[in-house]
Each structure stands twice: as C-alpha cells, then as structure tokens.
Design an enzyme around this catalytic site. Structure first.
Site, PDB file in Angstrom:
ATOM      1  N   HIS A 153     -54.330 -25.574 -20.632  1.00  0.00           N
ATOM      2  CA  HIS A 153     -52.912 -25.210 -20.778  1.00  0.00           C
ATOM      3  C   HIS A 153     -52.419 -25.489 -22.206  1.00  0.00           C
ATOM      4  O   HIS A 153     -51.221 -25.688 -22.412  1.00  0.00           O
ATOM      5  CB  HIS A 153     -52.021 -25.953 -19.776  1.00  0.00           C
ATOM      6  CG  HIS A 153     -52.537 -25.926 -18.371  1.00  0.00           C
ATOM      7  ND1 HIS A 153     -52.193 -24.949 -17.465  1.00  0.00           N
ATOM      8  CD2 HIS A 153     -53.411 -26.740 -17.728  1.00  0.00           C
ATOM      9  CE1 HIS A 153     -52.812 -25.167 -16.317  1.00  0.00           C
ATOM     10  NE2 HIS A 153     -53.565 -26.246 -16.458  1.00  0.00           N
TER      11      HIS A 153
ATOM     12  N   SER B  96     -48.429 -15.362 -49.912  1.00  0.00           N
ATOM     13  CA  SER B  96     -47.210 -14.620 -49.603  1.00  0.00           C
ATOM     14  C   SER B  96     -46.573 -14.188 -50.909  1.00  0.00           C
ATOM     15  O   SER B  96     -46.638 -14.901 -51.907  1.00  0.00           O
ATOM     16  CB  SER B  96     -46.253 -15.515 -48.828  1.00  0.00           C
ATOM     17  OG  SER B  96     -44.917 -15.056 -48.977  1.00  0.00           O
TER      18      SER B  96
ATOM     19  N   LYS C  48     -47.553 -20.516 -49.218  1.00  0.00           N
ATOM     20  CA  LYS C  48     -48.262 -19.951 -48.074  1.00  0.00           C
ATOM     21  C   LYS C  48     -49.750 -19.751 -48.307  1.00  0.00           C
ATOM     22  O   LYS C  48     -50.195 -19.430 -49.398  1.00  0.00           O
ATOM     23  CB  LYS C  48     -47.646 -18.597 -47.671  1.00  0.00           C
ATOM     24  CG  LYS C  48     -46.330 -18.695 -46.950  1.00  0.00           C
ATOM     25  CD  LYS C  48     -46.340 -19.612 -45.730  1.00  0.00           C
ATOM     26  CE  LYS C  48     -46.730 -18.902 -44.452  1.00  0.00           C
ATOM     27  NZ  LYS C  48     -45.838 -17.860 -44.024  1.00  0.00           N
TER      28      LYS C  48
ATOM     29  N   GLU D 200     -56.068 -13.031 -38.029  1.00  0.00           N
ATOM     30  CA  GLU D 200     -55.063 -12.251 -37.291  1.00  0.00           C
ATOM     31  C   GLU D 200     -55.531 -10.813 -37.082  1.00  0.00           C
ATOM     32  O   GLU D 200     -55.309 -10.206 -36.036  1.00  0.00           O
ATOM     33  CB  GLU D 200     -53.731 -12.258 -38.043  1.00  0.00           C
ATOM     34  CG  GLU D 200     -53.085 -13.635 -38.073  1.00  0.00           C
ATOM     35  CD  GLU D 200     -52.007 -13.716 -39.140  1.00  0.00           C
ATOM     36  OE1 GLU D 200     -50.891 -13.253 -38.877  1.00  0.00           O
ATOM     37  OE2 GLU D 200     -52.288 -14.228 -40.248  1.00  0.00           O
TER      38      GLU D 200
END
Ligand code: ARG
Length: 454
Positions: free
Chosen positions: A153, A274, A280, A287
């Site tokens: 979980h 970024s 960043k 992804e």
C-alpha cells in the site's frame, strides 16, 4: 501490376489510402530475402529456367544494395514494398523480372515478410533484455545487503534489501524473455507457397523455401497462413507485458528520485533540467518509459481490433497490421535501452533507504513473530501486543528497538531482553531465509543462480 482489366487509373485518394509503401518499406530486407528463397526454389524445380532464376537473384541483390545505399524510394503508384521491389528489379533486368511472381501472391509474400520482420524484432528484444538483466544483476550484487523499506500500500511494511528488490525485476524480465522466445518458436513456420489463399498448382518445394528462410517448417493450411496475424499479436502481447514491467520500475524511479523519498539520484546523463526552475533534475526518461507502456498497449489493442471479425482469408484491413507493430517495437527498444542506462548509472542512496526503513516500525512483524516463537503466544495475541508496542513507540517518538525493556514489559511481562536481537532492520532481513526471501545470503544465491542460468 493488375492494370489488364482496368481502363482508368485509381483516384488520387484511392492511391493514397491503398498505399503501404510509406511504412512497409521497413521490411525491404525481409522482402528481398523471401524473393530470393522463392526464385531459387523456382529455379531448382525447373518452374523458371536456371538462367532466369540466377538473373533474378542477382538483380535482387543489386536492388538490395541500392536500397541499402540510398533508402527505399516512396512512390504511391507502386503501392507497397513488394511492388516497389519488383519494379526496381524490372528496371534492372527487364521482362524476366515478371517471372519472379510465379506461384506466389502478395498475400503469402507479405505474411512471410512480416513473420521474418517480427522474428528479427524478437531477436533484438531478447538481446536487449539480456543486457538489461545484466545491469540489474550487477546492481543487485552491489546492494545485496543494503536495507531498504519494503512497502505494501506504499506504506512501510517490512525491511527488504535493495538487491532483493532489483532481483524482483530480474524475475519479471526472465518471464518476459520466455514469452518472447515462446512467441518466436510458435511463429517460426513459413507461409510462402500458400499463394493467394488456396495454394498453387505449380510443383513448388515449400520445405526448401522454409529452410532457406530459417523457418522450422512450412505452415500447414494455406487459408490460415495468409490470414493469421496472431504471431504479431503474440509479439505485441509479450511487448505489452514487458513494457508494463518496465513501467513499474520507471514509476519507482520517479518516486525514488523525488525529494521526499530521496532513494536514488539519477546521473546527469539520465536527468533533464527545467527552463524556469534552476534546481530541477527531472526523471523524464523514466516518465517516458512509463508513458510508452500506454502507447505499446494501444498498439496491441489496435491490431486486436483490426483482426476481430475478419472473414478468411486476406482482407486489406490487414495491411494496418504493420504500423502498430513497428511503433510498439521502436517504443519498447527505446524503453529497454533507457531503463538499462538508468539502472546502470543511478546512485542508490542506501543511507537514506536504511534510515527510512528504521523509522517506519518495519520490524513490528519481527516482534510479533518473536512473541510466538519465544513466549508461545498465539499469533493473533502477539499481533495485539505488538500493536501496543508500536503505539507506545509512536507516543515517545522513537523506533521500536529504542523502547526500554521496562516499557516493553509494561505492555507484556513475557518480553525479555533477547527481543532486541530481532528488532533491528539488519536482524529482520537476515532472518528471512525462506526460499525466495530477502535475507542477503538468499539474494546472493539468487544472483548466482541467475548468472548460471544466463
Ligand atoms: N501491402 C499489402 C499488405 O500489407 C500486401 C498484400 C496485398 N494483397 C492484396 N491482395 N491486395 O497487406
């Protein structure tokens, strides 16, 4: 090619909707190989003369050399790679090129080309997955006893080792490999010689063409052979499952690279910045691997829907079989290569993993098991007692193994000092020695076994 019965040419849009050359040119190597096997057999059987067969075979070699050097031209009038190659051949050797298509149809030709292409794609994927497994093994070996929190979980559950976690993916990839190998074995029958749908009256030798193209045998039913695309669906389904595995690992990398987790630092080579936020370091590749899994699944769905409800034998709908397979293959190849690079170069922050594992009461099960083993409590009662110990530790803001013996005995008098032997995360993982468990010794044995298998 079929102009004899027509007075007028196709409308421009007809030409456009009909053409597959923009994408099926990708099968030119397979198309040439199939044609060479076919014409060699025609010559051996005396269906064309030995001299014509040799002229055609040499001409095909020249066309192949031209494709290799200059690419395959796209000309919608020539519709597909089969017609393109025959036209290029005729340019070189003249009318004798027209003998190549004896005892053959584009229906068995495309079925053969596409099987050969998918077979090559599988070989490529199998090699890439082997490299990915090697990267997983190397990192698992390095971190066979690095403690990290194991989750259910996404809540801290029990400590495991990073090596064990990485080896879980090695197992998934092993099953993927067996699915690809199985698909390859099943598809390895040659449709060539099935002709349009009914076979042919020419005295062809299907065993010879099958052997020349590396197939185990010819297909057994001509109708099935020209209209089956389940070999491509086998590939897409193995590719989809594999991409789902990659996607889960990619998702873990995204999570682990986030500041709250901080379990992994991606190397510069596998991070992006970024344009506005200078701090960043984004896990874009992970992804995209996660995203590509959705597209690969879409490719599988696309071909399933194309094939559903098609009557035997060939229908032109089936020309739509290639784009989803080509797309899925490109996406999968990129995804495997990207995950391999990320795994090989990532810095695992094992100190951080350990401190998170130590802070989540992850050894509560070990305490309960100790109460069963050493104090003879029924497990349900041990579960309750341990729950109270966790509650007390939470109140005091300490880990389980930082509770004093007085605190523990106030909860249950049967607890004694030996309990501290099982409350550390190291003791916990070391105790999980059941086959397939996370004990470092088991993980090392699993790595050894995987290396011996591979
Ligand atoms: N380009 C076609 C395909 O990919 C080749 C087969 C065409 N056969 C036919 N009867 N029109 O499916």
């Amino acid at each position: 090619m079929w102009g004899g019965r027509f007075a007028d040419g196709p409308a421009a849009v007809m030409r456009e909707i009909n053409a597959s050359i923009p994408f099926d040119k990708r099968m030119w190597r397979q198309d040439i190989a199939g044609s060479k096997a076919h014409v060699t057999m025609l010559g051996a059987r005396g269906i064309v003369t030995a001299a014509d067969a040799a002229t055609i075979a040499d001409g095909l070699d020249a066309v192949a050399a031209d494709y290799a050097a200059n690419g395959v031209p796209v000309d919608l009038d020539l519709e597909d790679i089969h017609m393109m190659t025959e036209a290029r051949l005729a340019e070189r050797i003249g009318a004798v090129a027209g003998r190549l298509h004896t005892a053959r149809s584009r229906n068995d030709q495309v079925a053969t080309d596409f099987r050969l292409w998918v077979r090559d794609a599988i070989d490529e994927v199998i090699a890439a997955l082997g490299a990915f497994q090697a990267a997983l093994l190397a990192r698992a070996d390095e971190h066979a006893d690095a403690v990290m929190p194991g989750f259910t979980h996404l809540q801290s559950a029990q400590p495991v080792t990073l090596g064990h976690h990485l080896m879980a993916y090695h197992e998934m990839i092993a099953r993927d490999l067996s699915r690809f190998a199985d698909a390859r074995r099943r598809m390895n029958r040659c449709p060539l010689g099935s002709a349009a749908l009914a076979g042919t009256g020419f005295p062809i030798d299907r065993d010879a063409t099958a052997a020349a193209l590396g197939f185990d045998a010819p297909t057994r039913n001509s109708l099935d052979a020209v209209s089956d695309r389940d070999f491509a669906l086998d590939y897409l389904s193995a590719a989809t499952q594999c991409s789902l595995h990659l996607s889960r690992l990619a998702e873990e990398f995204v999570l682990w690279a986030s500041q709250p987790f901080g379990f992994v630092a991606l190397s510069d080579q596998w991070s992006t910045g970024s344009s506005i936020m200078p701090q960043k370091r984004n896990p874009d590749a992970a992804e995209l691997v996660r995203g590509h899994a959705g597209r690969i699944m879409g490719c599988m769905t696309s071909l399933m829907v194309t094939m559903k409800g098609l009557p035997l034998a060939y229908s032109k709908d089936m020309q739509d079989d290639k784009p989803p397979v080509f797309d899925a293959h490109d996406l999968l190849a990129l995804s495997i290569a990207a995950m391999t690079g990320m795994i090989a170069s990532a810095t695992f922050r094992t100190d951080r993993m350990r401190s998170v594992a130590e802070s989540g009461f992850a050894t509560a099960t070990d305490l309960a098991d100790w109460l069963v083993r050493e104090a003879n409590l029924p497990f349900r009662e041990a579960h309750y007692v341990t729950g109270r110990a966790v509650k007390r530790a939470e109140e005091l803001g300490v880990a389980l193994d930082a509770l004093s013996l007085d605190d523990l005995q106030a909860i249950d008098a049967r607890i004694d000092a030996r309990v501290y032997d099982v409350l550390s995360v190291d003791a916990s993982v070391a105790s999980r020695t059941s086959f397939g468990g996370t004990a470092p010794a088991n993980v090392r044995a699993a790595i050894r076994a995987a290396r011996e298998d591979g």
